[in-house]
Design an enzyme around this catalytic site. Structure first.
Site, short mmCIF file in Angstrom:
data_model
loop_
_atom_site.label_atom_id
_atom_site.label_comp_id
_atom_site.label_asym_id
_atom_site.label_seq_id
_atom_site.Cartn_x
_atom_site.Cartn_y
_atom_site.Cartn_z
CG ASP A 37 -2.25 0.74 1.05
OD1 ASP A 37 -2.09 1.92 0.63
OD2 ASP A 37 -3.20 0.18 1.11
CG ASP A 60 2.66 4.21 -7.35
OD1 ASP A 60 1.57 3.86 -8.01
OD2 ASP A 60 3.23 5.33 -8.14
CB VAL A 61 -0.50 -0.94 -8.04
CG1 VAL A 61 -0.54 -1.43 -6.66
CG2 VAL A 61 -1.68 0.14 -7.97
CG ASN A 87 -8.22 -4.83 -2.42
OD1 ASN A 87 -9.20 -5.49 -2.33
ND2 ASN A 87 -7.65 -4.05 -1.45
CE1 TYR A 152 -14.19 1.76 -8.72
CE2 TYR A 152 -16.27 1.52 -9.28
CZ TYR A 152 -15.23 1.11 -8.55
OH TYR A 152 -15.14 0.18 -7.62
CE LYS A 156 -12.24 -1.25 -9.75
NZ LYS A 156 -11.08 -2.00 -8.96
CB THR A 187 -14.42 0.00 2.45
OG1 THR A 187 -14.80 0.63 1.23
CG2 THR A 187 -14.74 -1.39 2.28
#
Length: 244
Positions: A37, A60-61, A87, A152, A156, A187
Site C-alpha cells: 500500500d 505504488d501499483v 485489490n 471508475y 473496472k 469501506t
C-alpha cells in the site's frame, strides 16, 4: 482454518478496507502475506498485528519498477509467490461531463495498469513454481451502465476484460485468473459520502444493507485456494443481489 496452508500471497491496497480484511483472512487460513500500500502507517500496523505471517512493503501499483521490488521482497521473505490479489484501486464520483483527462489517466494507471503490472510481475515466478492463482478485484459497476462513475466504471470494465484474456493466456502455465466484483461495501472508499446518500444507496440493494469487507474476503479466499483448482476466467459478484 488451513485452506491456504503454506501459500504465499501478495495483496495490494491492503492497509485498510477490503484488502486488510483479505490479509487477515489469508493469515487465519494459513498463508504468508505481503501487504502492499502507499499508506505506510496503517500497512505497517496491520503487518505488526499479523506477526511473522506478514510483512509490509510500500508500493505504488502504477509504477512497474515498484512491482519488481515487491516481488523481490516477497521472495526474500517467504521464498515464493502462490497468490496475487490485485485489490488496490481508486474511486471518484464524476459523470462524463465532469471527467477530464487527468481523472481518466488516474483511474487507468491505478485500476488498470496496476492489475496489468501485477500479473506481469508474478507470472514468471508462478510459472517456474508450477502455477498459482490471481484474483483481480473489479466492481458491479463493470456489469452495467453506472451514472456518475464514468472513469471508475470504465477502468473496472477493463479489469474484467484483462482477467478473461489472462485466464486464457496463463492456463498453459497452470495459473488461474479470476475476478471478484464487489457491490456497495462498507469501506473507507464509501465513507466520504454524506449519510443521506449512503442511506439512499442502501435502498438500491435487495438486502438493504452495505456489504462487509469480510464478505469480499470470503470470495477471494475461495478463488485463491485449491478448492477452486478447476476455476479460471470466472466472475463472482458479491453485491447483495444488485447484479441479479
Amino acid at each position: 482454518m488451513n485452506r491456504l496452508h503454506n501459500k504465499i500471497a501478495i495483496i495490494t491496497g491492503a492497509a485498510s478496507g477490503q484488502g486488510a480484511a483479505e490479509a487477515r483472512r489469508f493469515v487465519e487460513e494459513g498463508a504468508k502475506v505481503v501487504i502492499t500500500d502507499l499508506n505506510e502507517v496503517d500497512g505497517k500496523a496491520l503487518a505488526d498485528q499479523l506477526g511473522d505471517s506478514a510483512i509490509f512493503v510500500s508500493h505504488d501499483v502504477s509504477d512497474e519498477a515498484s512491482w519488481q521490488r515487491v516481488v523481490e521482497q516477497c521472495l526474500a521473505a517467504f521464498g515464493g509467490i502462490d497468490i496475487l490479489v490485485n485489490n488496490a484501486g481508486i474511486y471518484r464520483q464524476k459523470s462524463l461531463a465532469e471527467t477530464d483527462q487527468a481523472l481518466m489517466d488516474l483511474h487507468y494507471r491505478v485500476n488498470v495498469l496496476g492489475a496489468f503490472f501485477g500479473m506481469k510481475a508474478v507470472h514468471p515466478v508462478m510459472k517456474a513454481h508450477d502455477g498459482g492463482a490471481i484474483v483481480n478485484i473489479s466492481s458491479i459497476a463493470a456489469l452495467r451502465g453506472s451514472p456518475g462513475l464514468f472513469a471508475y466504471a470504465g477502468s473496472k470494465w477493463m479489469v474484467r476484460g484483462m482477467t478473461k484474456s489472462a485466464a486464457q493466456d496463463l492456463a498453459q502455465d497452470k495459473i488461474r485468473v479470476n475476478t471478484v466484483l464487489p457491490g456497495l461495501i462498507d469501506t473507507p472508499m464509501l465513507a466520504g459520502n454524506a449519510p443521506e446518500y449512503l442511506e439512499e444507496i442502501k435502498q438500491m440493494v435487495p438486502f438493504k444493507r452495505l456489504g462487509a469487507p469480510e464478505e469480499i474476503a470470503d470470495a477471494v479466499v475461495y478463488l485463491a485456494s485449491d478448492e477452486s483448482r478447476y476455476v479460471t476466467g470466472a466472475e463472482i459478484t458479491v453485491c447483495g443481489g444488485m447484479s441479479a
